[in-house]
Design an enzyme around this catalytic site. Sequence first.
Site, PDB file in Angstrom:
ATOM      1  N   GLU A 145      78.702  23.737  47.662  1.00  0.00           N
ATOM      2  CA  GLU A 145      78.205  24.154  48.981  1.00  0.00           C
ATOM      3  C   GLU A 145      79.269  24.088  50.060  1.00  0.00           C
ATOM      4  O   GLU A 145      79.267  24.886  51.001  1.00  0.00           O
ATOM      5  CB  GLU A 145      77.003  23.290  49.387  1.00  0.00           C
ATOM      6  N   GLY A 151      72.187  24.234  44.058  1.00  0.00           N
ATOM      7  CA  GLY A 151      70.774  23.967  43.784  1.00  0.00           C
ATOM      8  C   GLY A 151      70.459  23.892  42.300  1.00  0.00           C
ATOM      9  O   GLY A 151      69.503  23.226  41.899  1.00  0.00           O
ATOM     10  N   ALA A 157      71.127  28.004  44.928  1.00  0.00           N
ATOM     11  CA  ALA A 157      70.177  28.747  45.760  1.00  0.00           C
ATOM     12  C   ALA A 157      70.710  30.161  45.924  1.00  0.00           C
ATOM     13  O   ALA A 157      71.918  30.403  45.785  1.00  0.00           O
ATOM     14  CB  ALA A 157      70.048  28.070  47.116  1.00  0.00           C
ATOM     15  N   GLU A 205      71.226  20.467  41.424  1.00  0.00           N
ATOM     16  CA  GLU A 205      70.230  19.605  42.087  1.00  0.00           C
ATOM     17  C   GLU A 205      68.883  19.638  41.355  1.00  0.00           C
ATOM     18  O   GLU A 205      68.241  18.601  41.177  1.00  0.00           O
ATOM     19  CB  GLU A 205      70.068  20.046  43.549  1.00  0.00           C
TER      20      GLU A 205
END
Length: 258
Positions: A132, A109, A65, A112
Amino acid sequence: MAYENIIVETKGHVGLITLNRPKALNALSQALIAELGKALDGFEADDDIGAIVLTGSEKAFAAGADIKEMASKTFTQCYLEDFITKGWEAVSKVRKPVIAAVAGYALGGGCEVAMMCDFILAADTAKFGQPEITLGVIPGAGGTQRLTRLVGKSKAMEMILTGRMMDAQEAERSGLVSRIVPAGELLEEALKVAERIASMGRPSVLAAKEAVERAYESTLAEGVRFERRLFHALFSTDDQKEGMAAFAEKRQPNFKNR
Ligand SMILES: CC(C)(O)CC(=O)SCCNC(=O)CCNC(=O)[C@H](O)C(C)(C)COP(=O)(O)OP(=O)(O)OC[C@H]1O[C@@H](n2cnc3c(N)ncnc32)[C@H](O)[C@@H]1OP(=O)(O)O
C-alpha cells in the site's frame, strides 16, 4: 444465490470458496467482498459444514483491494462508508474455522484477508506483501496489526514501509503461514485438513478457535482463565463423553456436535 466474483461449493463437510476475478488477479472489489460475506454467512448457518477453505487461482490468491475502484474515493466517502471495515471483517467474524489456501500473490487486502483466516496453507509459489505504501496509503484492513503480531515488529515494519514481498519460504520461517505444500497439491491438502477439522466435535472446535483468538486480546492470566472455563464447559457435551469413551474402547469417535 448467483455469484459473479466467487465460486461457492460444498466438498463433503467443507465449504469451499474460490475467488474468481481472473482478469484482475482477484482484486477485491466491493461486489466481491459482499459476495464473500454472503457465502460465509451461508456456510456458517449450514449444520453440515464444519470448516471452510478460502482460495484463489494459481497466479493470485488476491492482488489486494480493487485499486481502480477506490482510486477516486474522497476522505468523506471513505469515512461515511466506513471503507474497508464494512464487509471485509466478515472473514474474521466467522465462528467456524477458515483456512486460507494461498498460491501466487496475496498482496495488500489479499494478504490481509488471508491473515483474517485461522491459518494459511501456502503453495511454494505464494508471495505475500503489503504494498500500500507504493500507492500513497497504508494497509487498511488490519495489515499493520495482524502482520506485526504474526511476524514481529521488525519484519512487519520493513515489509509495510518498503512494500517488499515475502516468498513462501520466508513466510513459513517467520510464522505467517502454517506450512508450505507444492502448488499442485494445495487445494487437495487444504480440503483434507479442513475435512479433518470438520470431523471433530463442533463444540470443541469452536471453543478451541475462540480460546486461541483470545490469546491476541488478553493477558496470559486472563487467557488461561478463559481457556479453563471453556475446557470445563466442554465436559457438559456429549462429544466429550464420546471422544473419551472411544479412546478407552480403542475405536474412532462418532461425534454428534452436541
Ligand atoms: C485493502 C487495503 C486498504 O489494504 C488496500 C489494498 O489492498 S491496495 C492494493 C494493494 N495491491 C497492490 O498494490 C498490487 C497491485 N498489483 C500489482 O502490483 C501487479 O498486478 C502484480 C505484481 C500483482 C502482478 O503483476 P503482473 O503479473 O504484471 O500483472 P498485471 O498486468 O499488473 O495485472 C493483471 C491485471 O490485473 C489488474 N490488477 C492487478 N492488481 C489489481 C488491483 N489490486 N486492483 C485492480 N486491478 C488489479 C491489472 O490492472 C491488470 O488488469 P488490466 O489493467 O490489464 O486490465
